[in-house]
Design an enzyme around this catalytic site. Sequence first.
Site, short mmCIF file in Angstrom:
data_model
loop_
_atom_site.label_atom_id
_atom_site.label_comp_id
_atom_site.label_asym_id
_atom_site.label_seq_id
_atom_site.Cartn_x
_atom_site.Cartn_y
_atom_site.Cartn_z
N ASP A 10 16.53 78.34 30.86
CA ASP A 10 15.63 77.29 31.39
C ASP A 10 15.38 77.61 32.87
O ASP A 10 15.58 76.78 33.75
CB ASP A 10 16.25 75.89 31.22
CG ASP A 10 17.59 75.74 31.93
OD1 ASP A 10 17.99 74.58 32.21
OD2 ASP A 10 18.25 76.76 32.23
N ASP A 15 19.74 80.57 37.01
CA ASP A 15 19.28 81.42 35.90
C ASP A 15 18.66 82.71 36.44
O ASP A 15 18.90 83.80 35.90
CB ASP A 15 18.21 80.71 35.07
CG ASP A 15 18.62 79.39 34.49
OD1 ASP A 15 18.81 78.42 35.25
OD2 ASP A 15 18.79 79.32 33.27
N ASP A 240 25.23 80.13 35.70
CA ASP A 240 24.59 81.13 34.83
C ASP A 240 25.01 82.56 35.18
O ASP A 240 25.32 83.36 34.28
CB ASP A 240 23.07 80.99 34.90
CG ASP A 240 22.60 79.70 34.25
OD1 ASP A 240 21.48 79.26 34.54
OD2 ASP A 240 23.36 79.12 33.45
O1 RIB Z 1 25.22 72.82 34.19
C1 RIB Z 1 24.74 74.03 34.72
C2 RIB Z 1 23.64 74.58 33.87
O2 RIB Z 1 22.55 73.66 33.84
C3 RIB Z 1 23.05 75.88 34.42
O3 RIB Z 1 22.59 76.64 33.34
C4 RIB Z 1 21.91 75.41 35.24
O4 RIB Z 1 20.89 76.40 35.37
C5 RIB Z 1 21.40 74.28 34.40
O5 RIB Z 1 20.60 74.83 33.35
CA CA Z 2 20.28 77.37 33.32
#
Ligand code: RIB
Ligand code: CA
Length: 321
Positions: A10, A15, A240
Site C-alpha cells: 500500500d 513501503d 516494511d
Molecule cells: O503498521 C505498519 C504498516 O502499516 C506498514 O506496512 C505501514 O506502511 C502501514 O501499511
Molecule cells: Ca505498508
Amino acid sequence: MTRTLLIDTDTASDDAVALIMALRSPDVRVAAITVVAGNAPVAQATSNALFTVELCGANVPVYSGAEAPLLRKLVIADWFHGADGLGDHGYKPAKRRAEPGHAVDALIQTVRDNPGIEIVTLGPLTNLAMALLREPKLAASVKRCVVMGGAPCCVGNVTPAAEFNLWVDPEAARIVFRSGLPLEMVGWQLCCGGAALDEKDVARALALKNPVAEFAIRCNSAASEAFFKQTGQRGISLPDPVTMGIALNPALCTSWSAHYVEIEVSSDLTRGMTLVDRLNVATDPRNRDVWANAIEQDRKVHLCWSLDIPKWKELLFSALT
Ligand code: RIB
Ligand code: CA
C-alpha cells in the site's frame, strides 16, 4: 539461484524503502508489484510505487488492485505518512504507467508462472485474500509468504489491540491466515527501539549523497513526526523495510517460533487483533472449540520475535548506496 519475489504493497514512505531494498538486491528478481489501498487510496499508492520503481531504474510491472477492504470502508493513514503517503514533498509523478489489468489477476498469474515464488506483503491483505478466494490452490505454489502485520502479544499501533495492515481489512487477514499459505509474520513491534533509524543513521544515509538515499529519508519526514507523537521515540520507524530485510535474509530474524494465530473480526474493540497461541494452549479442552479451524488444519504461523538490528541496518544501507 536467484529467488523470485512478488510484493504486495500500500505504497507509502516505509513501503517505498522496502521496495528499494528488493529492487536493488542482487539476490532476488521482483516479478511484480501489486498495489492495494491502505496507507493511501490505491491510485496514490500505485503512483508512489511507480515513482519508486522509476527512481531505482528498475523494469518491474506494477498493477493497481483493491480500492477498499473486502467488507469495510477504507481508512487511510494520511495522519502518519502525509496526504500523498510520501511526506507531502510534491514528488513529480513517474512517467512509467501501471500495467493494464487488476492486481488480483496479476497476482494469480505471477504465482502460476513462478512456482516456488516468495510473496512479501506490506499492506492490508485484500488483494491476496481475493486471489485466494479465486484460486484456493494458489497457496501450494508459494514457498514463503512474509507478512508485515500484526501486534503479536503486544500493543497495537492503530488501536490498543491491532496493527494497521490487519486492522484495515481483518476479514482479508483472516482469509489469508486460514489459507494454508506458509506464513511468516513480522509484527510492527520489531521496527521500534533500536531498529528505528536514529540521527546517526539518518546522517549516514544522507552522506551517501545520491537521489535514492535522499528520497528514502526525506519521504519519511511525516512518518518520523508521527512516530514521535505515537511512541515518544525520535527516529524513523520502518516496519516494511524490517519485513523486507527478513524476507531477503531470513537470518536477520534471530528468534522465532510457530503458533496458531487467529484474527479478530467481530469485535469493534479488538478488530484486527492477532491472537497468538504463544503458550500453545489452543488444544486444551477449554479452548479447542474456538481454535477448531486452526487445529483441524494444523496451520501454524512462524512469528519473528527479534531482529539482528545491526545486520538489518547494514542491509538497508547497502540498498541505499
Ligand atoms: O503498521 C505498519 C504498516 O502499516 C506498514 O506496512 C505501514 O506502511 C502501514 O501499511
Ligand atoms: Ca505498508
